[in-house]
Design a protein around this motif. Structure first.
Motif, PDB file in Angstrom:
ATOM      1  N   MET A 162     -16.293  28.307  35.998  1.00 49.06           N
ATOM      2  CA  MET A 162     -17.004  29.021  34.952  1.00 49.06           C
ATOM      3  C   MET A 162     -17.486  30.369  35.487  1.00 49.06           C
ATOM      4  SD  MET A 162     -19.292  25.840  33.524  1.00 49.06           S
ATOM      5  CE  MET A 162     -20.294  25.811  34.995  1.00 49.06           C
ATOM      6  N   LYS A 185     -18.215  33.190  34.191  1.00 51.94           N
ATOM      7  CA  LYS A 185     -19.315  33.780  33.427  1.00 51.94           C
ATOM      8  C   LYS A 185     -20.651  33.139  33.822  1.00 51.94           C
ATOM      9  CE  LYS A 185     -20.812  34.300  28.630  1.00 51.94           C
ATOM     10  NZ  LYS A 185     -20.453  34.030  27.240  1.00 51.94           N
ATOM     11  N   ILE A 186     -20.647  31.827  33.986  1.00 53.84           N
ATOM     12  CA  ILE A 186     -21.862  31.106  34.361  1.00 53.84           C
ATOM     13  C   ILE A 186     -22.206  31.361  35.827  1.00 53.84           C
ATOM     14  CG2 ILE A 186     -22.932  28.826  34.518  1.00 53.84           C
ATOM     15  CD1 ILE A 186     -22.412  29.900  31.624  1.00 53.84           C
ATOM     16  N   ASP A 220      -8.560  30.445  40.394  1.00 48.29           N
ATOM     17  CA  ASP A 220      -9.904  29.855  40.313  1.00 48.29           C
ATOM     18  C   ASP A 220     -10.789  30.425  41.424  1.00 48.29           C
ATOM     19  OD1 ASP A 220      -8.862  28.178  38.303  1.00 48.29           O
ATOM     20  OD2 ASP A 220      -8.548  26.515  39.704  1.00 48.29           O
ATOM     21  N   SER A 225     -11.505  34.205  40.780  1.00 51.64           N
ATOM     22  CA  SER A 225     -12.468  34.362  39.673  1.00 51.64           C
ATOM     23  C   SER A 225     -13.886  34.033  40.110  1.00 51.64           C
ATOM     24  CB  SER A 225     -12.075  33.466  38.496  1.00 51.64           C
ATOM     25  OG  SER A 225     -10.873  33.894  37.926  1.00 51.64           O
TER      26      SER A 225
END
Length: 187
Positions: free
Chosen positions: A139, A141-142, A165, A168
């Motif tokens: 996640m 953004k989180i 992954d 990011s």
């Protein structure tokens, strides 16, 4: 920058091992930091010794060691018998005691809803927590929000299986990524 942050800056993939087979593969991996997610009272000291003999920095997830309770005696046992570099736990009292014993600490935090997001920001002033492992790590953004709000270095873990992954999570502000996926360990 702290002890673990320096290591993770150069080697941001953490091998999270959950069985003997993965342990053997981890010993050959380029990962410098290892999260031990398995074992029992009898096996954990040997697991830690094997990893440390290979030059790894070792964190034991105290909540996952069979035969240990969620009490201070569990940390004492690990310090006296296994001598890990640090402890991972979802329980703040264990981390407080581990920190008092001179261990490095990682709070594993499951981000499942907005209440959890609110609770994680309170870790900013928690001195017993050196780093926070947020799960799941997929996640960005989180991870970015948590990294900006909690004031602690973030490790993104859980469900990380591909290079995208890892990239990011690191771009979102995580200092490292932990994974049980052996293919990720060599990225």
């Amino acid at each position: 920058m702290g002890f673990l942050e320096n290591i993770l800056e150069d080697s941001p993939i953490v091998a999270a091992v959950k069985d003997e087979s993965e342990l053997e593969q981890c010993l050959k991996s380029p990962c410098r930091v290892v999260f031990v997610l398995f074992g029992d009272l009898n096996s954990v000291p040997g697991i830690v010794a094997k990893l440390k003999a290979s030059g790894k920095t070792v964190f034991v997830h105290a909540d996952l060691v069979e035969g240990l309770s969620a009490r201070e005696a569990a940390v004492d046992y690990l310090v006296q018998t296994a001598q890990p570099d640090g402890i991972i736990s979802t329980r703040l009292p264990l981390l407080r005691f581990a920190k008092a014993k001179g261990l490095h600490t990682i709070l594993r935090f499951f981000l499942i809803d907005s209440i959890a997001m609110e609770n994680i920001t309170s870790m900013k002033n928690e001195r017993c927590v050196d780093m926070i492992e947020v799960m799941p790590g997929l996640m960005p953004k989180i991870v970015k929000r948590v990294s900006a709000s909690c004031g602690k270095p973030i490790i993104a873990g859980g469900l990380v299986t591909e290079k995208s992954d890892v990239v990011s999570a690191l771009e979102a502000g995580a200092i490292a990524v932990s994974s049980t996926n052996i293919g990720v360990w060599s990225m």
